[in-house]
Scaffold this active site. Sequence first.
Site, mmCIF file in Angstrom:
data_model
loop_
_atom_site.group_PDB
_atom_site.id
_atom_site.type_symbol
_atom_site.label_atom_id
_atom_site.label_comp_id
_atom_site.label_asym_id
_atom_site.label_seq_id
_atom_site.Cartn_x
_atom_site.Cartn_y
_atom_site.Cartn_z
ATOM 1 N N HIS A 265 0.960 -1.206 0.035
ATOM 2 C CA HIS A 265 -0.047 -0.020 0.072
ATOM 3 C C HIS A 265 0.962 1.247 -0.023
ATOM 4 O O HIS A 265 0.805 1.950 -0.815
ATOM 5 C CB HIS A 265 -0.996 0.100 1.393
ATOM 6 C CG HIS A 265 -1.645 1.060 1.349
ATOM 7 N ND1 HIS A 265 -3.255 1.088 0.743
ATOM 8 C CD2 HIS A 265 -1.485 2.393 1.758
ATOM 9 C CE1 HIS A 265 -3.735 2.185 0.963
ATOM 10 N NE2 HIS A 265 -2.709 3.075 1.798
ATOM 11 N N GLU A 266 1.572 1.437 0.983
ATOM 12 C CA GLU A 266 2.572 2.424 1.144
ATOM 13 C C GLU A 266 3.682 2.596 -0.339
ATOM 14 O O GLU A 266 3.809 3.712 -0.586
ATOM 15 C CB GLU A 266 3.351 2.480 2.373
ATOM 16 C CG GLU A 266 2.686 2.373 3.760
ATOM 17 C CD GLU A 266 1.494 3.557 3.730
ATOM 18 O OE1 GLU A 266 1.782 4.413 3.346
ATOM 19 O OE2 GLU A 266 0.472 3.178 4.453
ATOM 20 N N HIS A 269 1.829 4.471 -2.803
ATOM 21 C CA HIS A 269 1.821 5.989 -2.545
ATOM 22 C C HIS A 269 3.085 6.604 -2.890
ATOM 23 O O HIS A 269 3.503 7.561 -3.454
ATOM 24 C CB HIS A 269 1.472 6.147 -0.892
ATOM 25 C CG HIS A 269 -0.055 6.290 -0.548
ATOM 26 N ND1 HIS A 269 -0.825 7.119 -1.276
ATOM 27 C CD2 HIS A 269 -0.201 5.634 0.423
ATOM 28 C CE1 HIS A 269 -1.880 6.619 -0.418
ATOM 29 N NE2 HIS A 269 -1.623 5.826 0.596
ATOM 30 N N GLU A 295 -4.762 7.916 -2.742
ATOM 31 C CA GLU A 295 -5.201 6.524 -2.409
ATOM 32 C C GLU A 295 -5.486 5.600 -3.610
ATOM 33 O O GLU A 295 -5.506 4.444 -3.292
ATOM 34 C CB GLU A 295 -6.309 6.751 -1.489
ATOM 35 C CG GLU A 295 -6.862 5.661 -0.765
ATOM 36 C CD GLU A 295 -6.203 5.263 0.364
ATOM 37 O OE1 GLU A 295 -5.003 6.126 0.750
ATOM 38 O OE2 GLU A 295 -6.453 4.048 1.042
#
Lengths: 491, 491
Positions: A265-266, A269, A295
């Site tokens: 997820h990170e 980003h 997101e």
Amino acid sequence: MIRSQTVKEILDHYRVIWALGHAQALMGWDSETYMPEEGVKGRAAARAEIAQLIQRFMLDEKFVKLLDKAEEERDLTDVERGIVRVLKRDLRFYTRVPPEVVKELAKVTSEAFVAWRGAKEKARFDLFAPYLEKIVELSRVVAEKLGYEEHPYDALLDLYEEGLTSRDVESIFSTLEPGIRSLLNKLEARGWPRSHPLEEAPYDRPALEAAIAEVLDLLGYPRGRFRVDVSPHPFTIGIATPYDVRITVRYRGVDFREPLFSALHEYGHALYELNVAEELAMTPVGTGVSLGVHESQSRFVENVVGRSREFIQRISPILRRRLPLLSKYGDEDLFYYFNLVRPSLIRTEADEVTYNLHILLRYRLERLMITGEVKVSQLPELWNSEMERLLGVKPRNDAEGVLQDVHWSHGSIGYFPTYTLGNVVAAMIYYKHGNVRGLVSEGNFAAVKEYLREKIHRWGSVYPPKELLRRSFGEAYNAGYLVKYLEEKYR
Amino acid sequence: MIRSQTVKEILDHYRVIWALGHAQALMGWDSETYMPEEGVKGRAAARAEIAQLIQRFMLDEKFVKLLDKAEEERDLTDVERGIVRVLKRDLRFYTRVPPEVVKELAKVTSEAFVAWRGAKEKARFDLFAPYLEKIVELSRVVAEKLGYEEHPYDALLDLYEEGLTSRDVESIFSTLEPGIRSLLNKLEARGWPRSHPLEEAPYDRPALEAAIAEVLDLLGYPRGRFRVDVSPHPFTIGIATPYDVRITVRYRGVDFREPLFSALHEYGHALYELNVAEELAMTPVGTGVSLGVHESQSRFVENVVGRSREFIQRISPILRRRLPLLSKYGDEDLFYYFNLVRPSLIRTEADEVTYNLHILLRYRLERLMITGEVKVSQLPELWNSEMERLLGVKPRNDAEGVLQDVHWSHGSIGYFPTYTLGNVVAAMIYYKHGNVRGLVSEGNFAAVKEYLREKIHRWGSVYPPKELLRRSFGEAYNAGYLVKYLEEKYR
């Protein structure tokens, strides 16, 4: 790159604001990672001083005049227009909201955070309610001061997602709610797995750290510009986009999915920040444009890519080599483990299917609070009954209900919808590309990243979110893609 | 604590300067520890902007006037006087040295550092000479602008050590040089060990890291306010004195003395910052007063305490448990290994006895360069012949001779003598206390630290170095103690 003399002057003035923002970013990162505990005594004072300084430079009369002048100029390039647009937005809050309100909000939220932490520990909403009341009241003032066209909540939404309106969010959920509920019914009928023994399994932390490093290597780990650390809450920060971008991961000791998917997820980003065009570096348009678009990138890597069968096939040899506890599980096992669907109480633990219902709940309550149709004191009961209606589960106490998220204590009302927006846009990108899983299956992550770079990342904040999406994909927020994606995946 | 209204206003203005300094400190620490390599592109720009901003706030007309006003006030407390004194000193450089000169110096030194690194790699002084010539020339201008009473070099010394003069340094070396040379002759005659097999022995890095952590624990490791990281060059930094102080260590893989004693050295610096009175925090007098006094604290812990038989007895069980390679060496073995005396070429590798002769060499050359008695082009030859005269060794090339240290490339002329000053003051403290080794032998480090806190640390920069030493010990720089200490130790 910059032709307008006025914009050149704006950038000259902005340079010190950028430098102070860079310092703030580093202080934020350090506070969450390496700072010794008592360091907070100095850090809090320093951050407050520097935040004030940034505000002072932003409100500098000459600077404001330059922005007004630039706004009138014709023939600005897209980048120049973006620079003026972003700075004008930043200024708007300070020029429209009276300083007393900003100050009061700062005071209340710093107290509210402490109160929220205590209230959550004791599962007692009444300890937090007076602060939330004050925050809602001030947010109403902020909304009025900022102005809006249709609904006061729109003014708050726009703080987190430029141009997002209640109308957009309503339209998204009017598609999502029935779509998700119908899918949930089907999954229940078909007996889609709701739990897995690995959820309780402890892992060897150094082994998992090594596995995650290998997985990120597979995706392309830009060694000279990126790093991974450990913090109590995972986050991504562009210390100096695109030269220095950092993520953090948390290790709790059981359920290796959590650090693995939070790292993915990170990383999603981070990719955004790492791929902003270098010519935009250190300018106001040199970072990702909004929370929702950001997101979408994290969810794309985490869910669309990360939880796909094709990706699992690529990374399962790494996982199996590093984590002996996986020896008895095949790829199909991992697929179901990574894609359990189980209506649950806690948003941050929710799966891809039920997640957006958690957001729907918060969105509805926030809107009703802002109009005053719902009082803060009514929240816990409403929360619990809505949870039961939407997800069929009921919190045993406020800690696992209305008190679970930190956002409101920070004064962030209007933030939650950006999470769903991310999911919506991620699914849209998946279909617009058309062959993501094919490329993942070949291990051609470079091609996937190049698509994201070309369509989203490189533009930084040059275009507002909706315009960026329309330019790149022909439309903005179409929730139909997300329903389709979920339907196809959980078929 | 602060009664003067003027000083209160000064501190109000200073708060943002402090905050910017805090950000600078963190950026410096991060650049040496965790920053990804390419992060430097943003970091360099941010540091330059913030340095300029600090200068701007320092030179603020209202602030300067407040300082002038405060200087005239009677009845200031010692702390208030200290605040005014320190800020006036900081201002002096910018008010006396013309901006063109400051700018030119910044430009030359940033180029000079790169040139020096290349020159050292190739062992070719001629590649660095043009930059050093320019630096010497500009330093002469700086000295004239700053002003001095007896010798232009005094103006440069004072930049690094408030109030230090050539006369002080001459007096120190007139005692040290004969004392050290006579001791060296005796040691040679008596066959004091010059080498040890452990110098070449590789160590297990995690084991040594754990051993160092235990040794620092023994001395009192303030967990909430202190941390140890790894960097290419060990250093100490007060990120927010006394709440957040950090040191770094370097691991090269052989000779475990190096990380151990460099950790003790930096821990000595850190203690100073950690023990500054909390009421001085975030004020201009809230950190250690000078390089020389700081070095006295690091040398005290590293040498006076760290290399003593008593300390070795306390830590040898830790070392032996963690480092199996020590199994065949007794405490007496360790004592000689930690206290080898060997005239050598490289300052940073020099032992306690020969170290100050390296400084003497640099001091003499610097003074002659500043007066113009020696030309930059003559340096290598002079360096080599002086090395032979003072230490009996001769560099084979400039990399292990005149090019070995980075300081001149930074424009730091007048810095080196503070190292010797540190050694001189450390020995003085040893005798003034009178029972340091007794306390170490009992493991009563708390009492040793309390003495240092009371005599030095707590005062921050309230008093100038000489005044601080005179108040605490009745005298300032008396090199006799150092000669006596060395004579007694190496008897």
